[in-house]
Design an enzyme around this catalytic site. Structure first.
Site, PDB file in Angstrom:
ATOM      1  N   ASP A 319       0.814  -1.253  -0.102  1.00  0.00           N
ATOM      2  CA  ASP A 319       0.105  -0.095  -0.010  1.00  0.00           C
ATOM      3  C   ASP A 319       0.943   1.247  -0.010  1.00  0.00           C
ATOM      4  O   ASP A 319       1.845   1.282   0.753  1.00  0.00           O
ATOM      5  CB  ASP A 319      -0.901   0.079   1.159  1.00  0.00           C
ATOM      6  CG  ASP A 319      -1.904  -1.081   1.198  1.00  0.00           C
ATOM      7  OD1 ASP A 319      -2.229  -1.630   0.316  1.00  0.00           O
ATOM      8  OD2 ASP A 319      -2.037  -1.507   2.220  1.00  0.00           O
ATOM      9  N   GLU A 362      -9.420   0.972  -4.295  1.00  0.00           N
ATOM     10  CA  GLU A 362      -8.081   1.164  -3.487  1.00  0.00           C
ATOM     11  C   GLU A 362      -6.950   1.605  -4.121  1.00  0.00           C
ATOM     12  O   GLU A 362      -6.219   1.049  -4.622  1.00  0.00           O
ATOM     13  CB  GLU A 362      -7.733  -0.284  -2.571  1.00  0.00           C
ATOM     14  CG  GLU A 362      -8.859  -0.524  -1.830  1.00  0.00           C
ATOM     15  CD  GLU A 362      -8.190  -1.723  -0.706  1.00  0.00           C
ATOM     16  OE1 GLU A 362      -7.202  -2.075  -0.854  1.00  0.00           O
ATOM     17  OE2 GLU A 362      -9.031  -2.357   0.078  1.00  0.00           O
TER      18      GLU A 362
END
Ligand SMILES: [Zn+2]
Length: 396
Positions: A319, A362
């Site tokens: 991430d 995302e």
């Protein structure tokens, strides 16, 4: 000799006359007055008795309201926002104010006065007080019903959350049965049920079943789970899981590709950094378990993978920067969207494909698939699932 009887007759007649007058006064005036006072006194006793009953009823209603208020506070302390289907029920309960006022204290009744009219004035005053107390009992009971209703709405919302959270499939039968029983106890609690105890029992049963499930899944996992690799691409999604022992950090090729991408971004004045990289089965279990505890399983499943199903465990995923949707519209987020494929990365969960990937958009979550596949996916606009013709749906 001759006795003059009249000498005695006159005084006797006087005495008799006095007695007759006295008797008339007693019968005509004193007796009725006394009877009226007795009757008024009886009315007063009845009125005082009725008022005592009204005091008791008001006190009972007040105690019931205070108990309902205590139950509402206790419920708020055991039910978290993640454990209700509709958090607005908690807001409504938190907004409830309990106004029970002071305990009802009856006014003193003075010693009975001598005449019926004065006694009846007291009877009237006691009667008015009784009516006011009865009215107060009714309004306290209505307030109690409102507080209890708000508590029941929270319990119904916890029940709905439970219906939406399947029994952990690998939990042993006794734990699963206890969970189901605790859940159904929330469906329609009896009027005198201890709501706090019911909800606490349900949460405990769920936690126990989940823990037993995790334990059981680990032994199932070790024996049967194999990684799924399609055309050289390792798949981890809601359908395909990877063994709990898999992975030990980001792969060298993933790290090298990120370094190259980060360097080019830096040359353009963009700051890219990894905020969450490799995650072991155990750390994903902790993260996901925390989301389930605070948000409920249905919500957690939209953005957090169940242990064994996380791409972070592959070592090919990380991430970037702030893990927020807002990252997608920063210069870094926009550049990554348009350029990551040149380094072999894809934005794994793009917007508009939630039903296919199983996850919300995302913009921060990148997956390394190599430059050829990344380029093809970006060019065609396909997700990994569409490209390989696979699903991403939990089977449990
Ligand atoms: Zn991620």
């Amino acid at each position: 000799m001759q006795v003059d009887r009249r000498r005695f007759l006159i005084p006797i007649a006087g005495i008799i006359a006095v007695l007759v007058v006295a008797a008339v006064v007693v019968v005509a005036v004193i007796v009725p007055q006394r009877a009226a006072v007795d009757a008024a006194t009886a009315r007063l006793e009845a009125a005082v008795e009725a008022r005592d009953a009204a005091v008791a009823a008001a006190e009972e209603a007040r105690a019931a309201l205070l108990a309902a208020g205590d139950e509402a506070s206790a419920l708020l302390s055991v039910v978290g926002r993640g454990a209700v289907a509709d958090p607005s029920t908690l807001d409504a309960l938190a907004a409830v104010t309990v106004d029970a006022g002071d305990p009802p204290v009856p006014n003193a009744v003075p010693p009975a006065p001598g005449d019926a009219a004065a006694i009846d004035a007291v009877v009237e005053r006691v009667g008015a007080e009784t009516a006011a107390l009865e009215e107060r009992a009714v309004s306290l009971a209505a307030e109690r019903d409102a507080v209890a209703g708000a508590s029941l709405a929270v319990v119904a919302s916890v029940h709905a959350w439970g219906l939406n959270t399947p029994t952990p499939p690998h939990a042993p039968a006794d734990a699963a049965e206890a969970y189901t029983a605790a859940l159904s106890a929330l469906a329609e609690p009896a009027a005198d049920a201890d709501l706090v105890a019911l909800v606490t029992a349900f949460r405990t049963a769920f936690t126990t079943a989940l823990a037993a499930h995790e334990l059981a899944s680990r032994s199932v996992d070790a024996a049967s789970v194999q990684p799924t690799i399609i055309n050289g691409t390792l798949i981890a999604n809601k359908t395909f899981r990877i063994p709990s022992s898999y992975g030990a950090g980001l792969t060298p090729e993933t790290e090298a590709a990120f370094a190259a991408m980060q360097a080019e971004a830096a040359s353009l004045g963009l700051d890219l950094y990894i905020s969450s990289g490799f995650r072991s089965y155990g750390s994903q279990e902790a993260i996901y378990g925390n989301y389930v505890a605070t948000q409920g399983q249905a919500e957690a499943d939209t953005h957090s993978a169940r242990p064994g199903h996380s791409e972070h465990q592959t070592g090919l995923t990380f991430d970037l920067n702030s893990i927020t949707e807002a990252f997608g519209s920063t210069p870094e987020g926009l550049w990554v969207r348009d350029n990551a494929h040149r380094f072999g990365f894809i934005v794994r969960y793009p917007p508009g494909k939630e039903a296919i990937t199983g996850y919300i958009w995302e913009p921060w979550h990148l997956r390394y698939v190599g430059v050829p596949l990344a380029t093809e996916l970006v060019t065609t606009g396909l997700t990994v699932e569409e490209y390989f013709g696979i699903t991403s749906v939990y089977s449990y």
